[in-house]
Write a protein that holds these residues in place. Structure first.
Motif, PDB file in Angstrom:
ATOM      1  N   ARG A  99      34.061  70.785  46.391  1.00 18.02           N
ATOM      2  CA  ARG A  99      35.475  70.426  46.461  1.00 18.02           C
ATOM      3  C   ARG A  99      36.310  71.195  45.436  1.00 18.02           C
ATOM      4  NH1 ARG A  99      36.229  68.035  51.179  1.00 18.02           N
ATOM      5  NH2 ARG A  99      34.404  66.827  51.662  1.00 18.02           N
ATOM      6  N   ARG A 123      37.796  73.962  45.531  1.00 22.90           N
ATOM      7  CA  ARG A 123      39.043  74.518  46.079  1.00 22.90           C
ATOM      8  C   ARG A 123      40.102  73.418  46.177  1.00 22.90           C
ATOM      9  NH1 ARG A 123      40.985  75.370  51.357  1.00 22.90           N
ATOM     10  NH2 ARG A 123      42.087  77.351  51.610  1.00 22.90           N
ATOM     11  N   GLU A 124      39.632  72.247  46.583  1.00 25.66           N
ATOM     12  CA  GLU A 124      40.548  71.115  46.722  1.00 25.66           C
ATOM     13  C   GLU A 124      41.121  70.724  45.348  1.00 25.66           C
ATOM     14  OE1 GLU A 124      38.645  68.452  49.482  1.00 25.66           O
ATOM     15  OE2 GLU A 124      39.706  66.803  48.518  1.00 25.66           O
ATOM     16  N   THR A 173      43.615  73.241  44.285  1.00 17.95           N
ATOM     17  CA  THR A 173      44.890  73.028  44.968  1.00 17.95           C
ATOM     18  C   THR A 173      45.683  71.917  44.273  1.00 17.95           C
ATOM     19  OG1 THR A 173      43.839  73.648  47.028  1.00 17.95           O
ATOM     20  CG2 THR A 173      45.959  72.541  47.194  1.00 17.95           C
ATOM     21  N   SER A 196      47.049  73.185  41.196  1.00 16.71           N
ATOM     22  CA  SER A 196      48.194  74.073  41.395  1.00 16.71           C
ATOM     23  C   SER A 196      49.431  73.283  41.802  1.00 16.71           C
ATOM     24  CB  SER A 196      47.867  75.136  42.445  1.00 16.71           C
ATOM     25  OG  SER A 196      47.787  74.531  43.713  1.00 16.71           O
ATOM     26  N   ARG A 223      38.479  77.751  36.352  1.00 18.99           N
ATOM     27  CA  ARG A 223      39.584  78.686  36.550  1.00 18.99           C
ATOM     28  C   ARG A 223      40.119  78.475  37.959  1.00 18.99           C
ATOM     29  NH1 ARG A 223      38.247  84.495  35.381  1.00 18.99           N
ATOM     30  NH2 ARG A 223      40.466  84.678  35.825  1.00 18.99           N
ATOM     31  N   LEU A 224      41.430  78.351  38.032  1.00 24.42           N
ATOM     32  CA  LEU A 224      42.014  77.934  39.304  1.00 24.42           C
ATOM     33  C   LEU A 224      42.001  79.034  40.361  1.00 24.42           C
ATOM     34  CD1 LEU A 224      45.046  75.833  38.053  1.00 24.42           C
ATOM     35  CD2 LEU A 224      42.775  75.099  38.692  1.00 24.42           C
ATOM     36  N   VAL A 225      42.306  80.246  39.950  1.00 25.61           N
ATOM     37  CA  VAL A 225      42.502  81.296  40.955  1.00 25.61           C
ATOM     38  C   VAL A 225      41.231  81.579  41.751  1.00 25.61           C
ATOM     39  CG1 VAL A 225      43.133  83.707  41.298  1.00 25.61           C
ATOM     40  CG2 VAL A 225      44.490  82.245  39.774  1.00 25.61           C
ATOM     41  N   PRO A 226      40.082  81.790  41.084  1.00 23.88           N
ATOM     42  CA  PRO A 226      38.863  82.009  41.892  1.00 23.88           C
ATOM     43  C   PRO A 226      38.578  80.831  42.817  1.00 23.88           C
ATOM     44  CG  PRO A 226      38.473  82.529  39.578  1.00 23.88           C
ATOM     45  CD  PRO A 226      39.829  81.898  39.650  1.00 23.88           C
ATOM     46  N   LEU A 228      40.763  78.801  44.157  1.00 25.23           N
ATOM     47  CA  LEU A 228      41.732  78.808  45.258  1.00 25.23           C
ATOM     48  C   LEU A 228      41.359  79.854  46.304  1.00 25.23           C
ATOM     49  CD1 LEU A 228      45.064  78.465  43.264  1.00 25.23           C
ATOM     50  CD2 LEU A 228      44.203  76.859  44.958  1.00 25.23           C
ATOM     51  N   ARG A 229      40.687  80.902  45.848  1.00 21.87           N
ATOM     52  CA  ARG A 229      40.340  81.984  46.774  1.00 21.87           C
ATOM     53  C   ARG A 229      39.109  81.671  47.602  1.00 21.87           C
ATOM     54  NH1 ARG A 229      41.235  86.927  42.626  1.00 21.87           N
ATOM     55  NH2 ARG A 229      43.398  87.365  43.134  1.00 21.87           N
ATOM     56  N   LEU A 248      49.088  79.763  36.646  1.00 18.90           N
ATOM     57  CA  LEU A 248      47.692  79.470  36.961  1.00 18.90           C
ATOM     58  C   LEU A 248      46.742  80.326  36.124  1.00 18.90           C
ATOM     59  CD1 LEU A 248      47.955  79.261  40.879  1.00 18.90           C
ATOM     60  CD2 LEU A 248      47.797  77.359  39.276  1.00 18.90           C
ATOM     61  N   GLU A 249      47.222  81.496  35.732  1.00 17.21           N
ATOM     62  CA  GLU A 249      46.470  82.358  34.816  1.00 17.21           C
ATOM     63  C   GLU A 249      47.404  82.758  33.680  1.00 17.21           C
ATOM     64  OE1 GLU A 249      43.374  83.267  34.961  1.00 17.21           O
ATOM     65  OE2 GLU A 249      42.693  83.325  37.042  1.00 17.21           O
ATOM     66  N   ARG A 257      54.964  73.485  35.893  1.00 14.52           N
ATOM     67  CA  ARG A 257      54.740  73.998  37.247  1.00 14.52           C
ATOM     68  C   ARG A 257      55.091  72.945  38.290  1.00 14.52           C
ATOM     69  NH1 ARG A 257      49.820  75.802  36.697  1.00 14.52           N
ATOM     70  NH2 ARG A 257      48.704  73.937  37.371  1.00 14.52           N
ATOM     71  N   HIS A 283      45.773  75.433  52.137  1.00 16.51           N
ATOM     72  CA  HIS A 283      45.332  74.586  51.018  1.00 16.51           C
ATOM     73  C   HIS A 283      45.832  73.157  51.119  1.00 16.51           C
ATOM     74  CE1 HIS A 283      43.045  77.181  48.357  1.00 16.51           C
ATOM     75  NE2 HIS A 283      43.872  78.157  48.661  1.00 16.51           N
TER      76      HIS A 283
END
Lengths: 846, 237
Positions: free
Chosen positions: A742, A744-745, A748, A751, A837-840, A842-843, B61-62, B88, B100
């Motif tokens: 989860r 990615r969830e 999200t 974010s 880390r959020l970006v990886p 999210l990808r 985010l970064e 944010r 998402h």
């Protein structure tokens, strides 16, 4: 199989070492627990069997007499009459300076030839010295290592007759050639010449038994030659009961280890499926570059095999270490309740090792089978994933529930019909447990759906519970594992707590005297010790006692085999204190019957093991020969798992001069008497006697008994802790898997503005939900298991009945433990998720 | 040439921003960017040129390796993780290429989520506003559906509603039509523009499509980690 394919798959070990480590730990613990319990059981069993065999040797029959032994001239008469295959024995327990209890076997080495290996070789130097040098003893070969003693050292032994210095002889030290297997030689018995043993055990001129080897044609002629007071008993009848009881104890332990295995199976399944699903993108890519289904299936199974082999090998090592801890406890329990055994080493049997290795590796392969099959069968890379697995898991819920109903019904029917004895009861118990566990996912799904409905408007908690529901393939096995572990903990609490309470209550009832005068010997060595019966009046006078009771335990032949007969001369109104379960008539009538007719009382275990009840008759050997006694009542007693027959002294000694010796005296003091002053007077008098005796209070006996009780069940507590540890790892693995899936969830949510603390809270909340569900589900399962253990399995195994105690405090503790374990297990993934880390994330491909 | 604007009026300002992923070298070099309130800017460029990374930095985010990023006048560098998140969720709405949406929540709940996180509204108010926002993207009747019960276009419309519902000052949209067919993509993009215009927030859009980019106020090109203003370059030549 392509090496690159294998590399692509296995490199994940470097990327996610913690996940792989959890899988390994699951296998290691599962294998270790099962192996350790098996090793401890087998080692204690071997020691027990060896002891029993050594004691009996190759004798077909034994000549037994009164509890205090019989005159050794009977043996001489037999030899003179031409019966050469006979060997005299004096035996009994003694205590080493370090507190351990040993078993001394006094033999006549000249007569031992056909009977026992340990002392048969009269040409053997140390055996020769036993005969020629009084006060020498031959310890078992395995005892020397770690004892700090050497050949010809002096050692103090404490026995019922007092404290004696003996000279230790080491067989190896005097031999020209080493024995082929010194550890096996001599087993756990301390062999002495009969004259030395008579001195040590306080039986000058007396024998406990004579071993005999007879063929069928000789039996009757031999029995006819025996003088009055002696009886010929087949050997098998003597030790069969002990062997069966010790086996019942071991089956209980094995069942606990299998429960740990069941929990570990959930853990292994969980981590193996996750290991595959986690890398679905690798699988997808491999399919895209042309890897065929067979290759993918192979590579997944190869990894499972590696995990299985490495985990099992490590598990064997850990299990051997754990067995060293357990074996002492098992041996102590067997010593406390059945027979003195000394286990000096844990020797794995090749077959048992192979079985455990097959179990660990097999379980790993089995757990990986379904995900490997999925990986190989996926029609397209995209069709492999959690969604498919979860849909299948949800579809399978009803099937599982149906299977659960079948298992529950089968278990229930087995219990009702009582088929298969103790093993049958355990099978029924496991069917019921498995049935309950299989229905759990359906209940969990329903509960989570209900919680989600309740949480409408509370978005984050709703995300938490719905996420658990959508990951049922992950959350259900982990919850089942934790439920099982907690239920096991509750059931053990119910059983041990009920047992302990019942024993305490029974001790309070059974110890009806204010003071006891008993032989001065350690508890385990006291049973064969005796005090002069003519002390009775003097003791009553010194203590100014209202009444004095006596009691003596002895093994005696009967038509039910060798039985433990307790001969008492009780206080007045003694039946008011005896916890009678079944009897006819009033207390007064029963007392009169027991005094005036040949009637006895039997304990609950005796009634269960020998299938006797009120009105049945037993042919028992008493002081003047065998007579028929009617069972007048059954009473509750936890003194002996074999069971006891209680007979009043006046019936046992009817027509004879009465007892010369008794096992103990009980003194009932008048109200307001100064017990300390009485003890002082009694001790002063006892100090001048030749026979060593001491004064104890009921509290001391109670304390000693409860210490033995607690030692007996210490091992179940240890297994309980291990089981909980396995469950903790299962839930940790499941939560980590769940959170990583989860990720990615969570990214999200982050974010969108959820704070790291919010993520932590969400993960911990999920852990709490699973923990609370497992804990609540464990209560009915645990109580049911506890009830079955008490009412079915304990009765079947030991014949003990006990009052069921609902352990409110322990249940509350277990619930707290379950939720606590789940919360604790949630901390690591919570911390990881909050820090990710959020970006990886999210990808990530959804 | 880099793009400049008055930072005082900017909802987003980047000065000399550089960034690289561990072990991958620099992705962004000396980026200068300012977005005025209500302004709609597109960033175009090749795959891997750093467009999405720029968006991630803009959202906090970064953290940038060098330079400063200011969101609604606040420098992100001086804020801890929690403060960056608070900023944010108050000022930014994000629309992702792959939607998402939270799969365990219904469409309506997904839209309510930012309100729950970022506002003091009570449950009824949140539900009302999210319902209205969902209606604004044409999904009033599908609020009770879960994401997997919606088409791709519908999912992206829910994502747009979710990004706008708490009235952020800035919408960051990363290839919002990238996972949709051209007709649906066109419709969704039209809806996004319409909603941005209606709410008056700024938009920073990353896209491959020159057509879509051309419909915004300004177009910037990201090339090898450098940001270039196409209009300014054109006028210079």
């Amino acid at each position: 199989m392509s090496s690159l394919l294998v590399k692509a798959w296995l490199r994940d070990w470097r990327r996610r070492p913690l996940q792989r480590l959890l899988t390994l730990v699951g296998v290691v613990i599962a294998v270790a627990v099962v192996l350790a319990v098996d090793l401890a059981n087998q080692s204690a069993q071997r020691a027990f069997d060896r002891s029993m065999d050594e004691v009996a040797g190759t004798a077909t029959h034994q000549i037994l007499g009164p509890a205090q032994g019989f005159d050794e001239t009977h043996y001489r008469d037999l030899r003179l009459a031409g019966w050469r295959d006979t060997a005299p024995i004096v035996e009994g327990p003694a205590r080493l300076p370090d507190g351990r209890t040993i078993y001394v076997l006094g033999v006549d080495p000249l007569a031992e030839g056909p009977f026992r290996g340990a002392a048969s070789d009269i040409g053997d130097a140390p055996v020769q010295r036993l005969v020629t040098e009084p006060g020498t003893i031959l310890p078992p070969s395995g005892w020397w290592a770690g004892s700090g003693m050497a050949h010809e050292d002096r050692l103090a032994l404490e026995t019922a007759a007092g404290r004696f210095e003996v000279t230790l002889l080491e067989r190896e030290a005097e031999r020209d050639e080493p024995a082929s297997n010194p550890a096996e030689e001599g087993g756990s018995l301390w062999v002495a010449d009969i004259a030395t043993a008579q001195t040590l055990l306080g039986r000058p001129g007396r024998l406990d038994r004579i071993d005999v080897r007879l063929d069928d044609a000789e039996i009757d002629a031999f029995a006819e030659r025996l003088p009055d007071g002696l009886e010929l008993v087949p050997v098998a009848a003597r030790d069969q009961a002990s062997r069966e009881l010790a086996q019942a104890f071991r089956i209980n332990l094995t069942a606990m280890s299998l429960l740990a295995l069941l929990i570990a199976a959930f853990l292994i399944y969980n981590t193996q499926t996750f290991a595959v699903l986690r890398r679905r993108e690798v699988l997808a890519s491999l399919r895209l570059v042309g890897a065929d289904r067979r290759a993918l299936f192979g590579v997944v199974m190869l990894e499972a095999l590696l995990v299985g082999v490495i985990g099992t090998l490590l598990g064997v090592l850990v299990g051997m270490g754990l067995a060293q801890v357990l074996v002492g406890q098992v041996a102590q329990t067997v010593t406390d309740h059945f027979f003195v055994v000394a286990v000096t080493e844990v020797t794995p049997r090749p077959l048992a090792l192979l079985a455990v290795i097959a179990l660990g590796v097999g379980l790993s392969l089995l757990a990986a089978l379904a995900p490997a099959w999925d990986a190989a069968r996926a029609a397209s890379p995209g069709s492999l994933g959690r969604g498919r697995l979860e849909r299948r898991a949800r579809r399978g819920l009803r099937g599982l529930a149906l299977a659960a109903v079948v298992l529950l019904a089968a278990g229930g029917v087995m219990l009702l019909l009582g088929t298969g004895g103790l093993v049958g009861s355990f099978v029924a118990l496991f069917l019921l447990i498995t049935g309950f566990v299989l229905v759990l996912p359906l209940v969990l799904a329903g509960v989570l759906r209900g919680l989600a409905r309740l949480g409408r408007g509370q978005t984050l908690p709703r995300i938490g519970v719905r996420s658990l529901e959508r990951s049922l393939s992950r959350s259900a096995p982990a919850t089942s594992a934790l439920t099982l572990a907690l239920a096991a903990a509750i059931s053990v609490s119910v059983m041990v707590g009920s047992f302990r309470d019942s024993v305490e209550q029974w001790l309070g009832q059974a110890l009806t005297s204010d003071l006891y005068v008993v032989p001065a010997a350690p508890a385990a060595a006291r049973s064969g010790a005796r005090l002069p019966a003519d002390w009775r009046d003097t003791l009553a006078r010194i203590a100014d006692a209202e009444s004095v009771s006596t009691g003596s335990s002895q093994d005696t032949p009967s038509d039910a085999g060798m039985i433990d007969l307790y001969v008492v001369e009780p206080h007045p109104v003694w039946l008011d204190y005896l916890p009678l379960l079944r009897a006819e008539g009033t207390g007064e009538e029963l007392d009169r019957r027991l005094r005036e007719t040949d009637a006895v009382l039997v304990t609950e275990p005796f009634a269960a093991h020998h299938d006797v009840g009120v009105g049945d008759r037993l042919d028992i050997r008493v002081d003047d020969g065998r007579r028929m006694f009617e069972v007048a009542g059954v009473y509750r007693d936890y003194g002996s798992p074999q069971g006891t027959v209680l007979m009043l002294g006046e019936r046992f000694y009817a027509g004879t001069a009465g007892a010369d010796e008794v096992g103990s005296f009980g003194l009932r003091l008048p109200d307001g008497a100064d017990a300390d002053a009485v003890i002082e007077r009694l001790e002063a008098w006892l100090a001048e006697r030749e026979t060593a005796a001491m004064v104890t209070r009921p509290g001391d006996i109670e304390q000693e008994s409860m210490a033995i009780f607690d030692r007996t069940f210490a091992i179940t507590h240890l297994l309980r802790v291990i089981t909980l540890l396995v469950a903790f790892i299962a839930i940790l693995g499941a939560l980590m898997a769940l959170q990583m899936e989860r990720a990615r969830e969570f990214a999200t949510l982050r974010s969108l503005g959820l704070l790291p603390g919010g993520v932590r809270g969400l993960v911990v909340f999920q852990g709490a939900v699973l923990g609370a569900f497992a804990a609540l589900a464990a209560i009915p399962l645990g109580l049911g298991m506890g009830w079955l253990l008490i009412e079915v399995i304990n009765r079947e195994a030991f014949g003990w009945g006990m009052d069921l105690r609902w352990p409110g405090r322990e249940i509350a503790e277990t619930v707290a433990l379950g939720v606590g374990a789940a919360l604790l297990a949630a901390l690591i993934p919570a911390w990881r998720m909050a820090r990710m880390r959020l970006v990886p994330a999210l990808r990530e491909v959804p | 040439m880099t793009e400049r604007n008055d930072p005082g009026a900017s909802v987003l300002a980047m000065h000399g921003v550089a960034f690289g992923y561990p072990g991958e070298g620099r992705v962004l070099h000396d980026v200068e960017l300012a977005l005025a309130r209500g302004e709609r800017v597109a960033i175009v460029g090749e795959s891997g040129s750093g467009k999405s990374t720029l968006l991630h930095l803009a959202a906090g985010l970064e953290p940038a390796d060098a330079g400063t990023v200011e969101l609604a006048g606040q420098a992100l560098a001086g804020l801890d993780e929690a403060a960056r998140t608070r900023l944010r969720r108050a000022q930014v709405g994000i629309v992702f290429q792959s939607f998402h949406l939270i799969p365990t929540l219904t469409a309506l709940e997904n839209v309510m989520l930012p309100l729950e996180l970022a506002t003091e509204l009570d449950a009824a108010q949140r539900r009302e506003r999210a319902g209205a926002q969902l209606a604004a993207v044409g999904l009033a009747d599908k609020g009770g559906r879960e994401p997997e019960q919606l088409s791709g276009g519908e999912q992206q419309r829910v994502a747009i509603a979710r990004a706008l519902v708490h009235r952020p000052a800035l919408i960051l949209a990363d290839e919002p039509t990238g996972n949709l067919d051209s007709r649906t993509g066109e419709a969704v993009f039209g809806l996004l523009l319409e909603q941005v215009r209606a709410t008056g927030c700024a938009l920073l859009l990353v896209t491959h499509s020159d057509d879509l980019a051309g419909r915004l106020d300004r177009v910037l090109r990201m090339q090898d980690g450098h940001l270039q203003d196409l209009a300014a370059e054109a006028s210079a030549t």
